[in-house]
Design an enzyme around this catalytic site. Structure first.
Site: not given
Ligand code: FCB
Length: 448
Positions: A78, A122, A167, A292, A294, A355
């Site tokens: 990607r 992006h 995002e 995505n 985290y 992600e």
């Molecule tokens: C996400 C973004 C990516 C990167 C990660 C850590 O929000 O999509 O570009 O910065 O965080």
């Protein structure tokens, strides 16, 4: 090596990057200026004044980077396409050298047996469009559809997976509401038109991709379970409000063709920027939804008079954090995937983790090796979290690590390193970290 449960046959393993964060070559081959070029040139916006003028110099080194992907053994890569390379001012005819770059990249990936998965936006909006209002201006959605049609006409014959936007919540929140990212506006809830116009852009671009024969189209959102600070009714209500803004505003229109109730934000009546027919344009059938993930978000009721929003964010206690300070809570990924599955039911297309990754600054030891055990632990735990969600009924088709390379991490500059591959930003030397080898072994094991 911890055992990782087997994901279903055909599961796609990958890695992700984005154009502004890796390409460099900011003024080459007719590339126009983006909002991030402006933002990085503005004193005080990016930590230590870092810019992405060179970044990972991927524009010149893409062949070596494709070779790294091949060595990693991924099925898919990607990346994102820089709109200012294709239309330097955001409108009008294509800039041929810009298109040719992505043409070469796509062919190099296909020759390496790797499926290209481009994201069309992006965050690097052409500055000329920002000068006309950026995503607050409805016309930007139409410009995006035009740009998408140009790219699709060139690449749709060879690209199997397309992603429209990355995002849109983060871009609206950080870029238009809070001013921490380009274009740096601090409009708080008045940033909402930037949500709607991005969603409209997604819908119009999806139609343009279909018209060009694109076989598989997705939208990528950031998702985070909203965890109430306590069991109190007020905290529960605050978490619900946060979830509405972060998740449902960016998912309901796309999958259900409606906006959620925004009454808790004081927005009761019809929103003037939503025109007749918009929701039908946004609510296009999709082949997948990009997730995505985290970390989860802890939410508490606001102190009276402190904020115009119906929530405040709080820290998790007693959890490990990455160098970014982000809490490491893999179960949040399982919850994210299961919540989407439960909440959207039949309206939900297959899920793709587009992600997931972590920032740790681990550099080379004296022997040159990069022993980033914390990243290995993070990735293993999150792949297991995906497997747990699949086990409990989520339809997940792929997992892509953020990121292939250490890169330009937006307002943090080069301070946060997310790569499986270490980049020395002085010499551009690439060194695969231990996590690179671990991920390669994981992919091999899954295929056995
Ligand atoms: C996400 C973004 C990516 C990167 C990660 C850590 O929000 O999509 O570009 O910065 O965080």
């Amino acid at each position: 090596m911890a055992a990782i449960p087997r994901l279903p046959e055909g599961f796609v393993w990958g890695a992700a990057t984005s154009a502004f964060q890796i390409e460099g070559a900011a003024t080459e081959d007719g590339r126009g200026r983006s909002i991030w070029d402006t933002f990085t040139a503005t004193p005080g916006k990016v930590r230590d004044g870092h810019t992405a003028a060179t970044a990972c110099d991927h524009y010149h080194r893409y062949e070596a980077d494709v070779a790294l992907l091949q060595r990693l053994g991924v099925d898919a890569y990607r990346f994102s396409i820089a709109w200012p390379r294709i239309q330097p001012d955001g409108t009008g005819p294509a800039n041929e050298p810009g298109l040719a770059f992505y043409d070469r990249l796509v062919d190099a990936l296909l020759a390496a047996g790797i499926a290209p998965m481009p994201t069309l936006f992006h965050w690097d909006l052409p500055q000329a469009l920002e000068d006309r209002g950026g995503w607050l201006d409805r016309d930007t959605a139409h410009r995006f559809a035009e740009y998408t049609a140009i790219v699709a006409a060139r690449l749709a014959d060879r690209v199997p997976h397309w992603i429209t936007l990355n995002e849109p919540f983060e871009h609206m929140a950080l870029g238009y509401a809070l001013g921490q990212h380009a274009p740096g506006h601090t409009y708080l809830l008045d940033a909402l038109p930037a949500a709607h116009h991005q969603l409209l852009a997604h819908g119009l671009a999806t139609a343009a991709l279909r018209a060009a024969g694109a076989p598989h189209v997705m939208l990528t959102n950031s998702y985070t379970p909203a965890i109430p600070y306590s069991g109190s009714a007020a905290d529960t209500e605050a978490a619900r409000a946060y979830d509405t803004l972060h998740r449902r505003v960016f998912t309901d229109p796309v999958l259900l063709g409606t906006y959620p109730d925004l009454g808790s934000f004081g927005l009761d009546g019809a929103l003037p920027f939503i025109k007749d027919g918009d929701l039908a344009a946004i609510n296009q059938p999709l082949d997948g939804l990009g997730v995505n993930y985290y970390n989860p978000t802890r939410v508490t009721a606001p102190e009276p008079g402190q904020t115009p929003l119906p929530f405040e964010l709080a820290e998790f206690e007693h959890v490990n954090t990455t160098d970014f300070g982000w809490p490491v809570i893999p179960s949040g990924l399982t919850q994210t995937l299961l919540d989407l599955t439960a909440d959207y039911g039949d309206a939900l297309p297959p899920l793709w983790v587009t992600e997931n990754g972590c920032s740790y600054g681990t550099g080379p030891d004296a022997d040159g090796r990069i022993r980033d055990q914390a990243r290995i632990d993070y990735l293993e735990a999150h792949v297991k979290a995906v497997a747990a969600a699949v086990d409990q009924g989520a339809d997940v088709r792929g997992y892509l690590v953020w990121s292939l390379l250490d890169n330009f991490e937006w307002a943090e500059g080069y301070h946060q390193r997310f790569g499986l591959v270490h980049v020395d930003f002085e010499t551009q030397e690439r060194t695969p970290k231990d996590s690179f080898d671990r991920y390669a072994a994981l992919i091999r094991d899954q295929r056995r």
